[in-house]
Scaffold this active site. Structure first.
Site, PDB file in Angstrom:
ATOM      1  N   CYS A  29      13.850  32.615  -8.050  1.00  0.00           N
ATOM      2  CA  CYS A  29      12.695  32.518  -9.022  1.00  0.00           C
ATOM      3  C   CYS A  29      12.845  32.309 -10.353  1.00  0.00           C
ATOM      4  O   CYS A  29      13.997  31.952 -10.802  1.00  0.00           O
ATOM      5  CB  CYS A  29      11.496  33.604  -8.558  1.00  0.00           C
ATOM      6  N   ARG A  30      12.120  32.964 -11.308  1.00  0.00           N
ATOM      7  CA  ARG A  30      12.424  32.804 -12.631  1.00  0.00           C
ATOM      8  C   ARG A  30      12.992  34.183 -13.112  1.00  0.00           C
ATOM      9  O   ARG A  30      14.027  33.803 -13.766  1.00  0.00           O
ATOM     10  CB  ARG A  30      11.043  32.690 -13.495  1.00  0.00           C
TER      11      ARG A  30
END
Length: 350
Positions: A313-314
């Site tokens: 993800c981030r």
């Protein structure tokens, strides 16, 4: 003569409305004088000015809370409560709202979360600030861990198995609409807790004196804020404990190992669980987008439960949630390798 009336009357109306707006904006509750001491640097908490308010940097480094002030309340009125919270290990961002109305700054949390790195994010607000915080959170459940409402209620769904909500209010609150607060419970997630502070009222969550229509409190401001602090810390501690006790049925690997597998193996799916907008702004080559909040049942793009699935993800928070969900659905070979922020191979980003 008639044309003069057609010109003068609208001008007078405009000036009147402008004067009323200026009066309304400047008629707000000021922070008590004693909050000034909290602006000074303490041994354990540094108060740092930023364009959108104040950053209270305490001894903690993995969890932070963003706070939206109540309507027409000077934002520094919440410094005592948030300073104690930062001192307890939860860094805080106290947001200064345009015209002292959170309605005009509902999305300010995004700017903060994009600018700072924390493993866990919580959002909170008092009264109108709480309502606006809830409204923002409802559309960003995948990127936050929880919400703390102080004399406030939601009007949109906060339902997510990975999201927690704590609602606090005083038994002597004369401002909060209890009927609407009760109706707002239908929007709460499974992990929801409600605390009524006996003797507390509406205004004593902050330090700005008495508020119109509020009832007199039976406890001191210090006591109400102390109980509020304890409840928030209990919520965060309880959530952390539940996450630690959860059975991890997926494997965590480093970005280096992830790249080695990508280079060596062909039968692998690289899963980006950020939003479509984040994915479009740049992603690891050959990755497919499946937002974390959309993983509610077995995804059609993942028909083979034995296939190797590599998730990122981030920053590493949503990827862990997504990996666990997939594992719970019976996927046997799920690998989680953190966030694209820690991905050192820029030549593999497109």
């Amino acid at each position: 003569m008639k044309w003069k009336k057609r010109v003068i009357i609208p001008v007078i109306c405009f000036l009147f409305i402008t004067a009323v707006c200026i009066w309304y904006i400047n008629d707000y509750y000021h922070a008590d004088e004693n909050v000034q001491e909290y602006l000074q640097k303490k041994d354990s908490v540094s108060v740092i000015e930023m364009p959108d308010g104040l950053y209270l940097d305490g001894p903690g480094d993995d969890a932070a809370l963003i706070f939206y002030p109540g309507a027409k309340v000077e934002y520094t009125a919440y410094l005592p409560l948030l300073s104690d919270l930062a001192d307890s290990g939860i860094d805080c961002f106290l947001i200064k709202m345009p015209c002292n109305l959170a309605f005009f700054g509902q999305n300010k949390a995004k700017k903060i979360m994009d600018s700072y790195e924390y493993d866990r994010w919580y959002l909170s607000g008092h009264s109108l600030g709480g309502a606006m915080a809830a409204s923002y959170a409802s559309g960003h459940l995948e990127s936050m861990d929880g919400l703390v409402l102080l004399a406030a209620y939601p009007t949109k769904s906060l339902k997510s198995e990975a999201f927690s909500v704590l609602s606090l209010y005083g038994s002597e609150d004369g401002v909060l609409n209890m009927k609407k607060a009760k109706e707002g419970k239908v929007y709460m997630p499974a992990d929801y807790a409600e605390v009524c502070i006996e003797g507390g009222n509406h205004a004593q969550f902050g330090n700005y004196g008495e508020q119109k229509d509020d009832h007199a409190a039976d406890i001191s401001r210090e006591e109400q804020q102390a109980q509020t602090l304890d409840a928030i810390l209990d919520m965060i501690e309880d959530r952390d404990q539940k996450q630690e006790e959860a059975v991890m049925t997926y494997e965590q690997i480093s970005p280096q190992e992830a790249k080695a597998r990508m280079d060596k193996e062909t039968d692998v799916i690289i899963l980006d669980v950020r939003t479509q907008e984040e994915y479009d702004s740049g992603h690891i080559k050959n990755a497919v987008c499946l937002p974390n909040e959309e993983i509610l049942s077995e995804p059609e793009i993942l028909p083979d439960k034995s296939q190797q699935i590599m998730v990122y993800c981030r920053s590493g928070n949503r990827s862990k949630q997504a990996a666990q969900r997939l594992a719970d659905m019976g996927y046997e070979n799920v690998l989680e390798f953190g966030g694209i922020l820690d991905w050192p191979y820029q030549e593999m980003v497109e």
